[in-house]
Design a protein around this motif. Structure first.
Motif, PDB file in Angstrom:
ATOM      1  N   UNK A 128      10.908  22.941 -30.753  1.00 44.06           N
ATOM      2  CA  UNK A 128      10.280  24.077 -31.297  1.00 44.06           C
ATOM      3  C   UNK A 128       8.788  24.221 -31.297  1.00 44.06           C
ATOM      4  N   UNK A 129       8.375  25.336 -30.762  1.00 43.22           N
ATOM      5  CA  UNK A 129       6.779  25.653 -31.135  1.00 43.22           C
ATOM      6  C   UNK A 129       6.534  26.296 -32.167  1.00 43.22           C
ATOM      7  N   UNK A 130       5.994  25.491 -33.300  1.00 47.01           N
ATOM      8  CA  UNK A 130       5.766  26.165 -34.541  1.00 47.01           C
ATOM      9  C   UNK A 130       4.417  26.944 -34.515  1.00 47.01           C
ATOM     10  N   UNK A 131       4.211  27.956 -35.354  1.00 49.26           N
ATOM     11  CA  UNK A 131       2.962  28.473 -35.666  1.00 49.26           C
ATOM     12  C   UNK A 131       2.474  28.282 -37.042  1.00 49.26           C
ATOM     13  N   UNK A 132       1.194  28.691 -37.205  1.00 45.14           N
ATOM     14  CA  UNK A 132       0.586  28.870 -38.680  1.00 45.14           C
ATOM     15  C   UNK A 132      -0.227  30.242 -38.828  1.00 45.14           C
ATOM     16  N   UNK A 133      -0.087  30.604 -40.042  1.00 44.40           N
ATOM     17  CA  UNK A 133      -0.932  31.775 -40.242  1.00 44.40           C
ATOM     18  C   UNK A 133      -2.292  31.223 -40.927  1.00 44.40           C
ATOM     19  N   UNK A 134      -3.487  31.572 -40.166  1.00 48.25           N
ATOM     20  CA  UNK A 134      -4.924  30.940 -40.424  1.00 48.25           C
ATOM     21  C   UNK A 134      -5.700  32.168 -40.651  1.00 48.25           C
ATOM     22  N   UNK A 135      -5.954  32.449 -41.898  1.00 46.48           N
ATOM     23  CA  UNK A 135      -6.584  34.038 -42.139  1.00 46.48           C
ATOM     24  C   UNK A 135      -5.742  35.080 -41.639  1.00 46.48           C
ATOM     25  N   UNK A 136      -6.651  35.728 -40.852  1.00 50.87           N
ATOM     26  CA  UNK A 136      -5.567  36.714 -40.116  1.00 50.87           C
ATOM     27  C   UNK A 136      -5.243  36.692 -38.785  1.00 50.87           C
ATOM     28  N   UNK A 137      -5.280  35.517 -38.291  1.00 48.66           N
ATOM     29  CA  UNK A 137      -4.560  35.320 -36.890  1.00 48.66           C
ATOM     30  C   UNK A 137      -3.376  34.202 -37.223  1.00 48.66           C
TER      31      UNK A 137
END
Ligand SMILES: O=C(O)CCC(=O)C(=O)O
Length: 206
Positions: free
Chosen positions: A61-70
């Protein structure tokens, strides 16, 4: 789909001196009075075959993270077997041998694929520390050797440097997840892809 990554495994892989998954070569490094790290060089003899098998079959899987507003993509791929999920036999064998040795049930697995030297994981300690007093975290490194660094959780310079690869086993124990942070930093000169098989337990020893 299996990720396309570059890493040329050894043509002839060596069985460790004491036999398959032997702890004969184990060395324990004390990080301080409460924390330690076990190192077993070449613990998995057939590490290149295991690398290829996981590359082809693991549920990447390619996970993603919320960093501030992106939203940012994690700089690595992961395959997760959450607590209690059935592990494929190749990983179950590692978990069983480690469970016998360390007296805890390694019952979850996260495999990380660092596709090249720009994939990395930042300084952190594992979140399992929030539910267990002194969790053990076992990591088997396959593929390219990469730096694995430790520093005190309060910050400061790197205190320990390892360069695991080739089936090496590292086990962090004692208060390591409370008092220390670890990282696999970006490495421009990495010789190819690296995989780490990380095994954790959800219940205390005994
Ligand atoms: O890849 C490694 O050796 C470390 C991985 C790690 O620290 C993690 O996934 O939490």
């Amino acid at each position: 789909m299996a990720p396309e990554v570059a890493w040329q495994g050894a043509l002839f892989e060596e069985e460790p001196a004491g036999g398959r998954l032997s702890f004969d070569g184990l060395r324990r490094d004390a990080l301080d009075a409460r924390s330690w790290l076990d190192v077993v060089p070449g613990w998995v003899g057939d590490h290149a075959a295991l690398f290829d098998l996981l590359r082809e079959r693991a549920p990447w899987q390619q996970r993603s993270r919320q960093m501030w507003d992106s939203t940012v993509l994690e700089p690595r791929l992961v395959a997760v077997w959450p607590t209690g999920a059935a592990l494929p036999p190749e990983l179950a064998e590692l978990a069983d041998v480690l469970s016998d040795r360390y007296g805890v049930r390694f019952d979850s697995c996260l495999v990380n694929l660092y596709r090249d030297g720009s994939d990395a994981v930042a300084w952190h300690a594992d979140t399992v520390r929030k539910v267990l007093r002194d969790p053990l975290v076992a990591t088997v490194s396959l593929g390219a050797r990469r730096s694995f660094l430790l520093r005190p959780a309060g910050g400061g310079p790197v205190a320990r440097r390892y360069a695991p690869g080739g089936g090496d086993l590292l086990v962090m124990g004692g208060a390591c997840q409370h008092d220390w942070h670890h990282t696999v930093p970006r490495e421009r000169t990495a010789s190819g892809a690296r995989m780490s098989i990380t095994l954790r337990h959800s219940r205390p020893a005994g």
